[in-house]
Enzyme design. Structure first.
Site, PDB file in Angstrom:
ATOM      1  N   GLU A 109       0.795  -1.222   0.000  1.00  0.00           N
ATOM      2  CA  GLU A 109       0.000   0.000   0.000  1.00  0.00           C
ATOM      3  C   GLU A 109       0.833   1.281   0.000  1.00  0.00           C
ATOM      4  O   GLU A 109       0.798   2.070   0.967  1.00  0.00           O
ATOM      5  CB  GLU A 109      -0.954   0.019   1.198  1.00  0.00           C
ATOM      6  CG  GLU A 109      -1.910  -1.155   1.234  1.00  0.00           C
ATOM      7  CD  GLU A 109      -3.021  -0.992   2.261  1.00  0.00           C
ATOM      8  OE1 GLU A 109      -2.932  -0.106   3.121  1.00  0.00           O
ATOM      9  OE2 GLU A 109      -3.990  -1.751   2.185  1.00  0.00           O
ATOM     10  N   GLU A 118      -5.091  -8.749   1.067  1.00  0.00           N
ATOM     11  CA  GLU A 118      -5.738  -8.416   2.353  1.00  0.00           C
ATOM     12  C   GLU A 118      -7.222  -8.182   2.125  1.00  0.00           C
ATOM     13  O   GLU A 118      -7.607  -7.508   1.165  1.00  0.00           O
ATOM     14  CB  GLU A 118      -5.191  -7.105   2.961  1.00  0.00           C
ATOM     15  CG  GLU A 118      -3.854  -7.205   3.619  1.00  0.00           C
ATOM     16  CD  GLU A 118      -3.399  -5.876   4.216  1.00  0.00           C
ATOM     17  OE1 GLU A 118      -4.250  -5.060   4.624  1.00  0.00           O
ATOM     18  OE2 GLU A 118      -2.178  -5.659   4.252  1.00  0.00           O
TER      19      GLU A 118
HETATM   20  C1  GBH Z   1      -4.364  -2.040   5.535  1.00  0.00           C
HETATM   21  O1  GBH Z   1      -4.521  -0.680   5.378  1.00  0.00           O
HETATM   22  C2  GBH Z   1      -2.973  -2.317   6.002  1.00  0.00           C
HETATM   23  O2  GBH Z   1      -2.182  -2.899   5.010  1.00  0.00           O
HETATM   24  C3  GBH Z   1      -2.915  -3.128   7.267  1.00  0.00           C
HETATM   25  O3  GBH Z   1      -1.642  -3.045   7.827  1.00  0.00           O
HETATM   26  C4  GBH Z   1      -3.992  -2.672   8.196  1.00  0.00           C
HETATM   27  O4  GBH Z   1      -3.892  -3.268   9.453  1.00  0.00           O
HETATM   28  C5  GBH Z   1      -5.303  -3.009   7.568  1.00  0.00           C
HETATM   29  O5  GBH Z   1      -5.413  -2.515   6.269  1.00  0.00           O
HETATM   30  C6  GBH Z   1      -6.507  -2.548   8.351  1.00  0.00           C
HETATM   31  O6  GBH Z   1      -6.543  -1.165   8.438  1.00  0.00           O
HETATM   32  O7  GBH Z   1     -11.653   6.852   3.281  1.00  0.00           O
HETATM   33  O8  GBH Z   1     -12.243   6.657   5.606  1.00  0.00           O
HETATM   34  O9  GBH Z   1     -13.417   5.319   3.983  1.00  0.00           O
HETATM   35  C7  GBH Z   1      -5.774  -0.251   4.910  1.00  0.00           C
HETATM   36  C8  GBH Z   1      -5.772   1.239   4.788  1.00  0.00           C
HETATM   37  C9  GBH Z   1      -8.149   1.444   4.638  1.00  0.00           C
HETATM   38  C10 GBH Z   1      -6.665   3.197   3.908  1.00  0.00           C
HETATM   39  C11 GBH Z   1      -9.305   2.185   4.033  1.00  0.00           C
HETATM   40  C12 GBH Z   1      -7.807   3.886   3.282  1.00  0.00           C
HETATM   41  C13 GBH Z   1     -10.135   4.341   3.450  1.00  0.00           C
HETATM   42  C14 GBH Z   1     -11.006   4.708   4.610  1.00  0.00           C
HETATM   43  N1  GBH Z   1      -6.889   1.784   4.061  1.00  0.00           N
HETATM   44  N2  GBH Z   1      -9.021   3.581   3.964  1.00  0.00           N
HETATM   45  S1  GBH Z   1     -12.169   5.986   4.319  1.00  0.00           S
END
Ligand code: GBH
Length: 472
Positions: free
Chosen positions: A164, A368
Site C-alpha cells: 500500500e 488483504e
Molecule cells: C491495511 O490498510 C494495512 O495494510 C494493514 O496493515 C492494516 O492493518 C489493515 O489494512 C486494516 O486497516 O476513506 O475513511 O473510507 C488499509 C488502509 C483502509 C486506507 C481504508 C484507506 C479508506 C477509509 N486503508 N481507507 S475511508
C-alpha cells in the site's frame, strides 16, 4: 456451495510492526513507527508496537495455528530495521535468523511464505535523511531487496515489494496520520514517485538473485471509486488518478497519467521524475496484490460551509487527497465495521473486473481483506464473531463472482491472522480471526477461524454464512 479454482491459494496476512514486538532486541534498529508510537498523542490509548503480539517470541505457537488452519500460504513482512538496522550498512544476523526460522518453519509445514519487503516500517535513519520524498530512499530500498533476495530467494517463491504505497505516501507525508507524521503535500507526491521507483528497482534486484520461478508482485490498496451521480464523473476521475493510477500508471504502463500531473500542478512540477524512471518502475510483474476493505463514494463539492470528508478530514486540515480540493468524500450507507468503514462487497467484484479489463495480462491476488469488530467473548471463552464470518463470506462470494466473470484471481489472504497493532488506532481495533489477549498474549480461535479453516479445507464457501459452526 461456491467452489474456487483448483490451486487457489488460501492464506492469512500480518505485518512485522503489527505483530512482532521485540522492538529493541537482538540488534533491531528503530523505525519511523517506533518514533511515531513513542510520540505522545499520536496513537490511540498511547499504544505502541513495543510488544505487539510478541510474535517474535511465539513463532512456534503461531506456526502451529497456521498449520491447524490448513492454509497454503502465510503473508508476513520483513522488518527492514530488524535485518538492516540503519537502512544501510551490514546486515543484522540475529534479525536474518528470525526470518530464516519463520521461512523454514513455514516450508516444513507445507505453507508457502509470501514475503512483503516493506509494510511501512522505514528505518528511522533513512527518514532522518529525508525519507521517501528523497530519491536515495528508493536506492536503499533496492539494496535491501537485493540482500533479502540473496538470503531468502532460494526459499521464498512469492515476493511483494511494497504494501500500500498509497498509505506510505499520503498518510505518512500529506495527512500525517501515519508515520512519519509529516503534512507536506509536495513531499507526499515525491514520496509517491520514489515508492514507484523503489518498487521497480526492487523487482530488478530480486529478478537478479531470487529463484527464477519466483513470483514478483506489489500490493496496492486500490480504491473502488463511485460517484453519487453521473454529474460527479470528474470527481471520480480525480480520485482515481491520485489514488490508483498514480501507482498503476508507472508500475504497469510506464508513465504517470497526464490528468494526475495536471490536477497536482499547483503542488509540484514533478521535476523529481528523471528520464527513465517510469520505465524502471514498470517491471514485468507476475501478479498484482489487491487489498480491499470498502468502496469510496465521492461527489463534486458545491462549496460553502465546512466540508466534512468521510475520512474525517475537515476542510482546510491536512488531507491525503492532493488535487481533490473540489471533491467531497461522502459517507456511505451501513452496515459498518468497527473502523466506521461501510460493508459493501460489490466494490470488490467491480474492482477486480476493472483490473481484468485494464490489465488483462496481470493475474491478481487478494493480499488483504477483513474487518474489525468488537467481538463478543462468552463466559467459556468462545469468541462469537458472526459479523466477521458474514463479512468474509460476502467478500469471498464477491471474489468468486469476479472469477466467474473472467478475473484471474489466484489467491486470498484474510487480514488478519490475529488481532494486532492497528497503526494509529492501537490495539482497540481487532481484525484477527484469532483473538489475542492483551494481558496474557494468549491466542484464542474466534468462530471465524474455525469457519475459515473449513472454507480452506473445502476450497469452497458453504451455502450460507449462517452455516458457520463452532466446534472447538
Ligand atoms: C491495511 O490498510 C494495512 O495494510 C494493514 O496493515 C492494516 O492493518 C489493515 O489494512 C486494516 O486497516 O476513506 O475513511 O473510507 C488499509 C488502509 C483502509 C486506507 C481504508 C484507506 C479508506 C477509509 N486503508 N481507507 S475511508
Amino acid at each position: 456451495m461456491t467452489a474456487f479454482p483448483e490451486n487457489f491459494l488460501w492464506g492469512t496476512a500480518t505485518a512485522a510492526y503489527q505483530v512482532e514486538g521485540a522492538w529493541a532486541e537482538d540488534g533491531r534498529g528503530p523505525s519511523i513507527w517506533d518514533t511515531f508510537s513513542h510520540t505522545p498523542g499520536l496513537v490511540a490509548g498511547g499504544d505502541t508496537g513495543d510488544a505487539a503480539c510478541d510474535h517474535y517470541h511465539r513463532l512456534d505457537e503461531d506456526l502451529g495455528i497456521l498449520t491447524a488452519l490448513g492454509v497454503g500460504a502465510y503473508r508476513f513482512s520483513i522488518s527492514w530495521p530488524r535485518v538492516r538496522p540503519g537502512g544501510r550498512g551490514p546486515l543484522n544476523q540475529a534479525g536474518v535468523d528470525f526470518y530464516d526460522r519463520l521461512i523454514d518453519g513455514l516450508l516444513a509445514r507445507d505453507i508457502a511464505p509470501v514475503a512483503t519487503l516493506y509494510h511501512w516500517d522505514l528505518p528511522q535513519e533513512l527518514e532522518e535523511a529525508g525519507g521517501w520524498p528523497e530519491r536515495d530512499t528508493a536506492l536503499r530500498f533496492a539494496e535491501y531487496a537485493h540482500l533479502m533476495g540473496e538470503r531468502f530467494g532460494d526459499r521464498v517463491r512469492t515476493w511483494i515489494t511494497l504494501n500500500e504505497p498509497w498509505c506510505s505516501a499520503y498518510l505518512g507525508y500529506a495527512s500525517g496520520v501515519h508515520a512519519p507524521a509529516r503534512t507536506e503535500p509536495a513531499a507526499a507526491l515525491a514520496a509517491v514517485h520514489h515508492l514507484n521507483l523503489g518498487h521497480g528497482l526492487a523487482v530488478q534486484a530480486l529478478r537478479a538473485v531470487a529463484d527464477p520461478a519466483a513470483q514478483l508482485s506489489v500490493t496496492l490498496n486500490l480504491h473502488h471509486v463511485r460517484g453519487v451521480s453521473e454529474g460527479d464523473a470528474d470527481a471520480v476521475r480525480r480520485v482515481d488518478a491520485v489514488a490508483n493510477r498514480a501507482f498503476l500508471g508507472p508500475m504497469l504502463e510506464g508513465a504517470y497519467p497526464d490528468d494526475l500531473i495536471a490536477d497536482t500542478a499547483s503542488v509540484t512540477d514533478w521535476s523529481f521524475v528523471r528520464d527513465g524512471d517510469t520505465a524502471t518502475a514498470c517491471q514485468p510483474l507476475d501478479m498484482l496484490g489487491v487489498n480491499y476493505y470498502n468502496p469510496t463514494l465521492v461527489r463534486q463539492w458545491g462549496g460553502g460551509g465546512g466540508r466534512q470528508s468521510a475520512d474525517g478530514h475537515q476542510d482546510g486540515t491536512a488531507s491525503p487527497w492532493i488535487g481533490c480540493e473540489d471533491v467531497e468524500f461522502v459517507r456511505q450507507p451501513g452496515p459498518y465495521t468497527e473502523m466506521g468503514w461501510n460493508i459493501d462487497e460489490s466494490g470488490l467484484t467491480e474492482l477486480l473486473l476493472r483490473l481484468r479489463r485494464d490489465h488483462p495480462d496481470t493475474p491478481l491476488m487478494i493480499t488483504e481483506n477483513g474487518a474489525a469488530f468488537a467481538d463478543a467473548v462468552d463466559a467459556d471463552g468462545r469468541v462469537r464473531d458472526e459479523r466477521r464470518v458474514d463479512y468474509l463470506h460476502r467478500h469471498l462470494s464477491a471474489v468468486a463472482e469476479a472469477i466467474e466473470a473472467g478475473a484471474d484471481v489466484r489467491g486470498y489472504f484474510v487480514w488478519s491472522l490475529m488481532d494486532n497493532f492497528e497503526w494509529a488506532h492501537g490495539y482497540a481495533k481487532r481484525f484477527g480471526i484469532v483473538r489475542v489477549d492483551r494481558d496474557t498474549m494468549e491466542r484464542t480461535w474466534k468462530d471465524s477461524a474455525f469457519w475459515y479453516r473449513d472454507v480452506v479445507a473445502a476450497n469452497a464457501l458453504p451455502a450460507a454464512s449462517a452455516a458457520a459452526g463452532h466446534d472447538g
